[in-house]
Design a protein around this motif. Structure first.
Motif, PDB file in Angstrom:
ATOM      1  N   ALA A 167      48.989  22.756  68.916  1.00  0.00           N
ATOM      2  CA  ALA A 167      49.808  23.173  70.045  1.00  0.00           C
ATOM      3  C   ALA A 167      50.774  24.257  69.580  1.00  0.00           C
ATOM      4  O   ALA A 167      51.083  24.340  68.382  1.00  0.00           O
ATOM      5  N   PRO A 168      51.284  25.082  70.477  1.00  0.00           N
ATOM      6  CA  PRO A 168      52.208  26.156  70.083  1.00  0.00           C
ATOM      7  C   PRO A 168      53.408  25.615  69.322  1.00  0.00           C
ATOM      8  O   PRO A 168      54.038  24.637  69.752  1.00  0.00           O
ATOM      9  N   GLY A 169      53.699  26.225  68.174  1.00  0.00           N
ATOM     10  CA  GLY A 169      54.848  25.834  67.387  1.00  0.00           C
ATOM     11  C   GLY A 169      54.667  24.569  66.572  1.00  0.00           C
ATOM     12  O   GLY A 169      55.617  24.107  65.931  1.00  0.00           O
ATOM     13  N   LYS A 170      53.465  24.011  66.601  1.00  0.00           N
ATOM     14  CA  LYS A 170      53.213  22.769  65.860  1.00  0.00           C
ATOM     15  C   LYS A 170      52.110  22.975  64.823  1.00  0.00           C
ATOM     16  O   LYS A 170      51.332  23.914  64.907  1.00  0.00           O
ATOM     17  N   GLU A 171      52.065  22.062  63.873  1.00  0.00           N
ATOM     18  CA  GLU A 171      51.020  22.119  62.863  1.00  0.00           C
ATOM     19  C   GLU A 171      49.683  21.612  63.444  1.00  0.00           C
ATOM     20  O   GLU A 171      49.661  20.837  64.402  1.00  0.00           O
TER      21      GLU A 171
END
Length: 125
Positions: A40-44
């Motif tokens: 997901a955006p901004g996540k690993e």
């Protein structure tokens, strides 16, 4: 070696279902553990589901257990992820990946050698 290519992503309402597919080219497909990951955006990037070379052993992350089902068809070099009861937090790019057979049961990104380009899954609230 294998080269995974994902397809089937899209936009679905919360509570809905979607199946994403992965075709893995290469004559040694059945030698590999196959897995689905998502980011997901901004996540690993995180593990979602995995399946052993024969398809008789699967494992899932706690967040999708009971809602998602991974399967494979070695005759077609295909891996599938059936996603039911989708939630907005399932929104991510979904990646198909291949790991050597001895990594059966692995949840780790680094154990998987071959990756597809990803397919976007968006769940609307």
């Amino acid at each position: 070696q294998v080269q995974p290519v994902e397809s089937g992503g899209g936009l679905v309402p919360a509570g809905g279902s979607l199946r994403v597919s992965c075709e893995a080219s290469g004559r040694t497909f059945r030698s590999y553990v196959m897995g689905w990951f998502r980011q997901a955006p901004g996540k690993e990037r995180e593990f979602v589901a995995g399946i052993n070379w024969s398809g008789d052993s699967t494992h899932y992350s706690d967040s999708v257990k009971g809602r998602f089902t991974i399967s494979r068809d070695n005759a077609k070099n295909m891996v599938y992820l059936q996603m039911n009861s989708l939630k907005p937090e399932d929104t991510a790019v979904y990646y198909c990946a291949a790991a050597p057979k001895y990594y059966t049961g692995s949840y780790y990104v680094d154990d998987y050698d071959y990756w597809g380009q990803g397919t976007q899954v968006t769940v609307s609230s």
